[in-house]
Write a protein that holds these residues in place. Structure first.
Motif, short mmCIF file in Angstrom:
data_model
loop_
_atom_site.label_atom_id
_atom_site.label_comp_id
_atom_site.label_asym_id
_atom_site.label_seq_id
_atom_site.Cartn_x
_atom_site.Cartn_y
_atom_site.Cartn_z
N UNK A 190 0.84 -1.20 0.00
CA UNK A 190 0.00 0.00 0.00
C UNK A 190 0.88 1.25 0.00
N UNK A 191 1.95 1.21 0.79
CA UNK A 191 2.86 2.36 0.87
C UNK A 191 3.66 2.53 -0.41
N UNK A 192 4.21 1.44 -0.92
CA UNK A 192 5.04 1.54 -2.12
C UNK A 192 4.20 1.88 -3.35
N UNK A 193 2.97 1.36 -3.41
CA UNK A 193 2.10 1.70 -4.52
C UNK A 193 1.78 3.19 -4.54
N UNK A 194 1.47 3.74 -3.36
CA UNK A 194 1.21 5.17 -3.26
C UNK A 194 2.46 5.97 -3.60
N UNK A 195 3.61 5.47 -3.17
CA UNK A 195 4.87 6.15 -3.48
C UNK A 195 5.15 6.21 -4.97
N UNK A 196 4.89 5.12 -5.67
CA UNK A 196 5.08 5.10 -7.12
C UNK A 196 4.17 6.10 -7.81
N UNK A 197 2.93 6.18 -7.35
CA UNK A 197 1.98 7.14 -7.93
C UNK A 197 2.48 8.56 -7.74
N UNK A 198 2.91 8.89 -6.52
CA UNK A 198 3.37 10.25 -6.22
C UNK A 198 4.63 10.59 -7.03
N UNK A 199 5.55 9.64 -7.12
CA UNK A 199 6.78 9.89 -7.88
C UNK A 199 6.48 10.15 -9.36
N UNK A 200 5.58 9.34 -9.91
CA UNK A 200 5.24 9.49 -11.33
C UNK A 200 4.50 10.79 -11.59
#
Length: 202
Positions: free
Chosen positions: A148-158
């Motif tokens: 959940x954390x890494x998925x959100x992180x990928x979204x924010x980075x992109x």
């Protein structure tokens, strides 16, 4: 209604971004499982898609519209990237049958139980215990929280990368002779029916 906020070129760029996310996820999670690379490339991919959305739309100004195009394409790409990353990781977690490289198999139930047994077999039980993982259930809970954390992180980075790309596009000088798109007023017309004046931007 959509054209009031984003250009059709940005919509097309969103589909391109989805394809880029698919290629990146497959390349660095399945073919070459180096997941760190996914996080390093996510903002770069975002910058590219943010610029491309406005190149495709031939948009330089106004800045708000340029950023809206970049945000849309970046959001689509970011969601795709996050979902694909999480989905592939979940396949590994719930599809783990306990097979070992030497052809033998662990004695476990398919899923988190086998994944936990695999860590124990590799001598990592102590490391897992330090973070509160002591069985298959706690491993599953920890993994889902991490995803959940890494998925959100990928979204924010992109998305962040896309906005940077859009901002760079909006700050760049327009090619000589190219004017920002405008929308002609429909409130005033000549006797022949032709619009007069310019009041709002596209």
């Amino acid at each position: 209604m959509r054209d009031r906020f984003i250009d059709s070129g940005a919509v097309f760029a969103g589909w391109v971004g989805l394809g880029m996310a698919l290629v990146l996820a497959i390349a660095f999670e399945l073919i070459i499982p180096v997941q760190t690379v996914v996080f390093l490339l996510a903002p770069v991919m975002g910058v590219l898609i943010g610029v491309y959305a406005n190149v495709r739309a031939e948009r330089w100004r106004p800045r708000g519209r340029v950023l809206a195009n970049a945000a849309y394409a970046g959001a689509v790409t970011g969601v795709a990237m996050a979902l694909l990353y999480v989905a592939i990781r979940l396949v590994f977690l719930y599809g783990d049958g306990g097979s070992l490289p030497d052809g033998t198999s662990l004695s476990c139930r398919t899923g988190p139980d086998c994944t936990y047994a695999r860590y124990v077999d590799a001598g990592k039980a102590g490391e897992l215990a330090e973070i509160g993982v002591t069985d298959a259930k706690s491993l599953e809970t920890a993994t889902l929280g991490e995803l959940a954390t890494t998925g959100a992180g990928l979204f924010v980075l992109t998305l962040g990368g896309a906005l940077v790309g859009g901002l760079a596009r909006s700050l760049a000088s327009q090619p000589g002779g190219q004017k920002a798109p405008t929308r002609l007023s429909t409130a005033a017309r000549t006797p022949s029916g032709e619009p007069v004046g310019v009041d709002t931007l596209k």
